[in-house]
Design an enzyme around this catalytic site. Structure first.
Site, PDB file in Angstrom:
ATOM      1  N   PRO A  41       0.792  -1.235   0.000  1.00 40.28           N
ATOM      2  CA  PRO A  41       0.000   0.000   0.000  1.00 40.28           C
ATOM      3  C   PRO A  41       0.827   1.291   0.000  1.00 40.28           C
ATOM      4  O   PRO A  41       0.576   2.178  -0.815  1.00 40.28           O
ATOM      5  CB  PRO A  41      -0.833  -0.114   1.283  1.00 40.28           C
ATOM      6  CG  PRO A  41      -0.886  -1.573   1.594  1.00 40.28           C
ATOM      7  CD  PRO A  41       0.414  -2.141   1.102  1.00 40.28           C
TER       8      PRO A  41
ATOM      9  N   THR B  80       2.917   2.368  -5.219  1.00 40.68           N
ATOM     10  CA  THR B  80       3.035   3.815  -5.450  1.00 40.68           C
ATOM     11  C   THR B  80       3.477   4.455  -4.133  1.00 40.68           C
ATOM     12  O   THR B  80       2.727   4.443  -3.155  1.00 40.68           O
ATOM     13  CB  THR B  80       1.687   4.421  -5.876  1.00 40.68           C
ATOM     14  OG1 THR B  80       1.219   3.741  -7.036  1.00 40.68           O
ATOM     15  CG2 THR B  80       1.838   5.908  -6.174  1.00 40.68           C
TER      16      THR B  80
ATOM     17  N   LYS C 243       4.555   8.641 -12.036  1.00 36.03           N
ATOM     18  CA  LYS C 243       3.304   8.024 -11.596  1.00 36.03           C
ATOM     19  C   LYS C 243       2.439   9.024 -10.823  1.00 36.03           C
ATOM     20  O   LYS C 243       1.218   9.092 -10.999  1.00 36.03           O
ATOM     21  CB  LYS C 243       3.638   6.803 -10.729  1.00 36.03           C
ATOM     22  CG  LYS C 243       2.513   6.247  -9.884  1.00 36.03           C
ATOM     23  CD  LYS C 243       1.417   5.618 -10.712  1.00 36.03           C
ATOM     24  CE  LYS C 243       0.263   5.174  -9.830  1.00 36.03           C
ATOM     25  NZ  LYS C 243      -0.922   4.811 -10.591  1.00 36.03           N
TER      26      LYS C 243
END
Ligand code: NAD
Length: 296
Positions: A66, A96, A171
């Site tokens: 996460p 991420t 991203k």
């Protein structure tokens, strides 16, 4: 055959590992949730009792966790797994997280003589299931070249954004734009409905007009317009509101550091925070649509 260890089998990691298995790869998995491990084993994965055990024989290690603190605690410190990996191992973190944390982990991996790429993804759970994800890598040319064939089992577009941490920068710019597009698309759809239009009709019109964007093409937020998207399944699965808020915080921190003006994303962050505080933490991020429609 390369041995792959996959750590983190959630909404994204589960289907990504499944695609490696479908491609015939030798995959050992670990997740804190036993049901996620069992689901992967039913598709042919081997299970490990710990992350250390999972990576011990692996040529390639992929993590899909996460947030940054999960990634750092997996790799760094006395209990970290780096020293338990093979000396030639390639480590791919697809979570991420912020660029600084990715760079810190990457440098620790490289200092131990292993290869590392940060390789966050875009494409959502549908892209993960279909094996059509976009991977955005940061790292050395050598590490990126090693990662490409592995990522090709899970993705369609594979980019090298720049050095360590650059994948995460790219991203976060993309997700910042996505948050703005989802909020803006929801706003426009609800206004159309308020003025008597059928959401399917206005969606089709905007799809073929200048307002077209990924949320209309692949992820319509209005329930009943599109099949097989979270909005037509009570906003279950997909990309949770709490994860979008995590990404918006990463984006705002990056913007503060670079002195970039991001007024649209700042407003999107406030909207998503409000939405999360209304109890939508674990719902898909397209549920922001209900913020516009629920009082009607
Ligand atoms: P998720 O919460 O569904 O899955 C995370 C998994 O990691 C869970 O199964 C959890 O049990 C496991 N986990 C946590 N700590 C662990 C540990 N120490 N060891 C082993 N397993 C551990 O999250 P997700 O939606 O799969 O997202 C994962 C990452 O991908 C996030 O960084 C997210 O921002 C990013 N991402 C998600 C989407 C999406 O559409 N869901 C799209 C692109 C990127």
């Amino acid at each position: 055959m390369q041995k792959i260890a996959f750590i983190g089998l959630g909404n994204m990691g589960g289907p990504m590992a499944a695609n490696l298995l479908s491609a015939g790869c030798d995959v050992t998995v670990f997740d804190l949730v036993p049901a996620a491990v069992e689901a992967a084993c039913e598709k042919g994965a081997k299970s490990a009792a710990s992350a250390h055990e999972a990576v011990a024989q692996a040529d390639v290690i992929i993590s899909m966790l996460p947030a940054a603190h999960h990634v750092k605690s997996l790799y760094l410190g006395e209990k970290g797994i780096i020293d338990h990996t093979q000396p030639h191992a390639l480590i791919i973190d697809s979570s991420t997280i912020d660029s600084a944390s990715a760079t810190e982990v990457g440098k620790a991996v490289e200092a131990a003589g292993r290869h590392f790429v940060d390789a966050p993804v875009s494409g959502g759970t549908a892209g993960a299931a279909a094996g059509t994800l976009t991977f955005i890598m940061g790292g050395t040319e050598e590490a990126v070249a090693l990662a490409r064939p592995v990522l090709a089992h899970m993705g369609k577009n594979i980019f090298h954004a720049g050095p360590l941490g650059a994948g995460q920068v790219a991203k976060i710019c993309n997700n910042m734009l996505l948050a703005v597009l989802m909020a803006g698309t929801s706003e426009a759809l609800q206004m159309a409905v308020d003025n008597g239009l059928d959401p399917k009709v206005i969606s089709e019109i905007m799809l073929q007009s200048s307002g077209s964007n990924w949320t209309l093409q692949k992820y319509n937020p209005c329930p009943g317009v599109m099949e097989n998207v979270p909005s037509s399944n009570d906003y279950k699965g997909g990309f949770m509101v709490k994860l979008m808020n995590k990404d918006l915080t990463l984006a705002m921190n990056a913007a503060a550091q670079s002195g970039s003006a991001t007024p649209m994303a700042s407003l999107a962050q406030s909207l998503y925070r409000l939405h999360q505080s209304n109890g939508f933490d674990d719902k898909d991020f397209s549920s922001i649509f209900s913020m516009y429609s629920s009082k009607k």
